[in-house]
Design a protein around this motif. Structure first.
Motif, PDB file in Angstrom:
ATOM      1  N   ASN A  25      -7.440  -6.499   6.720  1.00 30.98           N
ATOM      2  CA  ASN A  25      -6.127  -6.167   6.165  1.00 30.98           C
ATOM      3  C   ASN A  25      -6.230  -5.980   4.650  1.00 30.98           C
ATOM      4  N   VAL A  26      -6.975  -6.870   3.984  1.00 32.36           N
ATOM      5  CA  VAL A  26      -7.126  -6.780   2.529  1.00 32.36           C
ATOM      6  C   VAL A  26      -7.880  -5.506   2.138  1.00 32.36           C
ATOM      7  N   LEU A  27      -8.918  -5.160   2.890  1.00 36.84           N
ATOM      8  CA  LEU A  27      -9.654  -3.927   2.602  1.00 36.84           C
ATOM      9  C   LEU A  27      -8.722  -2.724   2.666  1.00 36.84           C
ATOM     10  N   HIS A  28      -7.833  -2.713   3.649  1.00 43.60           N
ATOM     11  CA  HIS A  28      -6.858  -1.631   3.751  1.00 43.60           C
ATOM     12  C   HIS A  28      -5.911  -1.637   2.558  1.00 43.60           C
ATOM     13  N   LEU A  29      -5.479  -2.833   2.147  1.00 45.36           N
ATOM     14  CA  LEU A  29      -4.600  -2.945   0.983  1.00 45.36           C
ATOM     15  C   LEU A  29      -5.251  -2.354  -0.264  1.00 45.36           C
ATOM     16  N   VAL A  30      -6.535  -2.676  -0.451  1.00 42.21           N
ATOM     17  CA  VAL A  30      -7.241  -2.156  -1.623  1.00 42.21           C
ATOM     18  C   VAL A  30      -7.335  -0.635  -1.551  1.00 42.21           C
ATOM     19  N   SER A  31      -7.532  -0.096  -0.350  1.00 41.67           N
ATOM     20  CA  SER A  31      -7.590   1.366  -0.213  1.00 41.67           C
ATOM     21  C   SER A  31      -6.239   1.995  -0.538  1.00 41.67           C
ATOM     22  N   LEU A  32      -5.145   1.357  -0.120  1.00 41.73           N
ATOM     23  CA  LEU A  32      -3.810   1.850  -0.452  1.00 41.73           C
ATOM     24  C   LEU A  32      -3.569   1.784  -1.959  1.00 41.73           C
ATOM     25  N   TYR A  33      -3.917   0.665  -2.544  1.00 45.16           N
ATOM     26  CA  TYR A  33      -3.785   0.489  -4.000  1.00 45.16           C
ATOM     27  C   TYR A  33      -4.521   1.593  -4.747  1.00 45.16           C
ATOM     28  N   ASP A  34      -5.745   1.859  -4.335  1.00 40.16           N
ATOM     29  CA  ASP A  34      -6.554   2.861  -5.020  1.00 40.16           C
ATOM     30  C   ASP A  34      -5.996   4.267  -4.812  1.00 40.16           C
ATOM     31  N   ASP A  35      -5.518   4.553  -3.607  1.00 43.66           N
ATOM     32  CA  ASP A  35      -4.947   5.870  -3.325  1.00 43.66           C
ATOM     33  C   ASP A  35      -3.656   6.112  -4.108  1.00 43.66           C
ATOM     34  N   ILE A  36      -2.816   5.078  -4.207  1.00 42.88           N
ATOM     35  CA  ILE A  36      -1.542   5.240  -4.923  1.00 42.88           C
ATOM     36  C   ILE A  36      -1.801   5.485  -6.398  1.00 42.88           C
ATOM     37  N   ARG A  37      -2.674   4.711  -6.992  1.00 40.13           N
ATOM     38  CA  ARG A  37      -2.907   4.888  -8.430  1.00 40.13           C
ATOM     39  C   ARG A  37      -3.640   6.192  -8.733  1.00 40.13           C
ATOM     40  N   ALA A  38      -4.340   6.749  -7.718  1.00 45.99           N
ATOM     41  CA  ALA A  38      -5.005   8.039  -7.898  1.00 45.99           C
ATOM     42  C   ALA A  38      -4.092   9.214  -7.577  1.00 45.99           C
ATOM     43  N   GLY A  39      -2.854   8.928  -7.145  1.00 42.66           N
ATOM     44  CA  GLY A  39      -1.901   9.985  -6.830  1.00 42.66           C
ATOM     45  C   GLY A  39      -2.082  10.597  -5.464  1.00 42.66           C
ATOM     46  N   LYS A  40      -2.860   9.957  -4.583  1.00 42.63           N
ATOM     47  CA  LYS A  40      -3.085  10.487  -3.238  1.00 42.63           C
ATOM     48  C   LYS A  40      -1.978  10.095  -2.272  1.00 42.63           C
ATOM     49  N   VAL A  41      -1.159   9.123  -2.651  1.00 38.97           N
ATOM     50  CA  VAL A  41      -0.023   8.682  -1.836  1.00 38.97           C
ATOM     51  C   VAL A  41       1.222   8.851  -2.684  1.00 38.97           C
ATOM     52  N   GLY A  42       2.236   9.506  -2.108  1.00 36.34           N
ATOM     53  CA  GLY A  42       3.440   9.798  -2.881  1.00 36.34           C
ATOM     54  C   GLY A  42       4.667   9.094  -2.354  1.00 36.34           C
ATOM     55  N   ALA A  43       5.812   9.511  -2.878  1.00 37.78           N
ATOM     56  CA  ALA A  43       7.079   8.871  -2.548  1.00 37.78           C
ATOM     57  C   ALA A  43       7.525   9.140  -1.112  1.00 37.78           C
ATOM     58  N   ASP A  44       6.837  10.039  -0.401  1.00 32.03           N
ATOM     59  CA  ASP A  44       7.196  10.315   0.982  1.00 32.03           C
ATOM     60  C   ASP A  44       6.714   9.206   1.927  1.00 32.03           C
ATOM     61  N   VAL A  45       5.901   8.281   1.421  1.00 35.06           N
ATOM     62  CA  VAL A  45       5.403   7.170   2.223  1.00 35.06           C
ATOM     63  C   VAL A  45       6.363   5.992   2.100  1.00 35.06           C
ATOM     64  N   ALA A  46       6.694   5.366   3.217  1.00 31.14           N
ATOM     65  CA  ALA A  46       7.634   4.249   3.199  1.00 31.14           C
ATOM     66  C   ALA A  46       7.039   3.074   2.419  1.00 31.14           C
ATOM     67  N   PRO A  47       7.760   2.539   1.440  1.00 27.65           N
ATOM     68  CA  PRO A  47       7.278   1.354   0.726  1.00 27.65           C
ATOM     69  C   PRO A  47       7.040   0.201   1.695  1.00 27.65           C
ATOM     70  N   ARG A  48       6.025  -0.604   1.389  1.00 25.54           N
ATOM     71  CA  ARG A  48       5.588  -1.643   2.319  1.00 25.54           C
ATOM     72  C   ARG A  48       5.399  -2.969   1.590  1.00 25.54           C
ATOM     73  N   THR A  49       5.877  -4.035   2.198  1.00 24.87           N
ATOM     74  CA  THR A  49       5.616  -5.388   1.729  1.00 24.87           C
ATOM     75  C   THR A  49       4.698  -6.060   2.739  1.00 24.87           C
ATOM     76  N   VAL A  50       3.500  -6.382   2.301  1.00 21.42           N
ATOM     77  CA  VAL A  50       2.507  -6.995   3.178  1.00 21.42           C
ATOM     78  C   VAL A  50       2.522  -8.495   2.944  1.00 21.42           C
ATOM     79  N   ILE A  51       2.774  -9.240   4.007  1.00 18.56           N
ATOM     80  CA  ILE A  51       2.953 -10.689   3.916  1.00 18.56           C
ATOM     81  C   ILE A  51       1.842 -11.388   4.692  1.00 18.56           C
TER      82      ILE A  51
END
Length: 247
Positions: free
Chosen positions: A43-69
């Motif tokens: 799960n954490v590895l996926h989180l890091v991939s999301l973090y990296d994609d968002i800051r690189a501009g590969k994920v935009g506002a069309d993706v539903a915001p997510r709170t991972v608990i």
């Protein structure tokens, strides 16, 4: 009812850990005993991939915001489990400091998971993470509680996930990863996590970010035991083999 339960969970998180959680985001939850075979680290590895994609501009506002608990306890002497908890906190802190990422992604760790906070967490969950390596979970009851409270399951064909998927229908279950026979076959052939690391650019980048000290700038080698467990020590629970399917 679901939104009210999410508001209740958000209020609990604000009180317990001073963490703001937006009930209008997807609440993506993994709460259980912290153990390598339960694969909180995947799960954490996926989180890091999301973090990296968002800051690189590969994920935009069309993706539903997510709170991972996350929630759970580690045995007192289980050093790797405790280090994974530290990594969850480190990733959470790094995301919170980056406004661009924090607009789409939030991470929280709720300590001392027990019946009392399960009463708040489970009804407020949208997505239930049941991601153990196929063939390792004896049964599982937490996944049943989440399903009965209306959460959709992200999971492998392991333990009670098999019966849950049969009952709710395959279209309501996000299945990923190897089956138990596939796990056994890969182990028999000789599993080499380096092959997955080398051929998957995203996975390569994620592991390198963790190993480089990006999430632990004051102690660059803090999480090196985690990346060593994945690469140098054989990745016993085969996270790298299931990573692409999970993502």
């Amino acid at each position: 009812m679901k939104h009210r339960n999410k508001q209740r969970l958000a209020e609990y998180a604000r009180y317990k850990i001073s963490k703001n959680m937006d009930p209008d985001t997807l609440f993506d939850v993994q709460v259980k005993r912290i153990h390598e075979y339960k694969r909180q680290l995947l799960n954490v590895l996926h989180l890091v991939s999301l973090y990296d994609d968002i800051r690189a501009g590969k994920v935009g506002a069309d993706v539903a915001p997510r709170t991972v608990i996350f929630g759970g306890k580690a045995a007192p002497g289980y050093r790797m489990a405790k280090l994974i908890i530290r990594l969850i906190h480190a990733v959470s802190d790094t995301i919170a400091r980056d406004p661009k990422v924090a607009a789409l992604l939030n991470v929280a760790f709720l300590p001392n998971y027990c019946v009392s906070n399960a009463e708040k967490i489970i009804p407020g969950t949208d997505l239930s993470e049941q991601i153990s390596l196929a063939g390792t979970e004896a049964s599982g009851t937490g996944n049943m509680k989440f399903a009965l409270n209306g959460a959709l399951t992200i999971g492998t064909l392991d333990g009670a996930n098999v019966e849950i998927r049969e009952r709710v229908g395959a279209e309501n279950f996000f299945l990923f990863g190897m089956t138990t026979p596939e796990v056994n076959a890969l182990q028999a052939r000789g599993y080499n996590p380096w092959e997955f690391y080398q051929k998957d650019e995203t996975l390569h980048r994620v592991i390198d970010l963790i190993a480089s000290g990006h999430f632990s700038p004051l102690q660059h080698d803090l999480f090196r035991p985690i990346t060593d467990a994945l690469l140098a020590n054989g990745d016993r629970w085969m996270l790298l083999a299931d990573f692409r399917s999970y993502v």
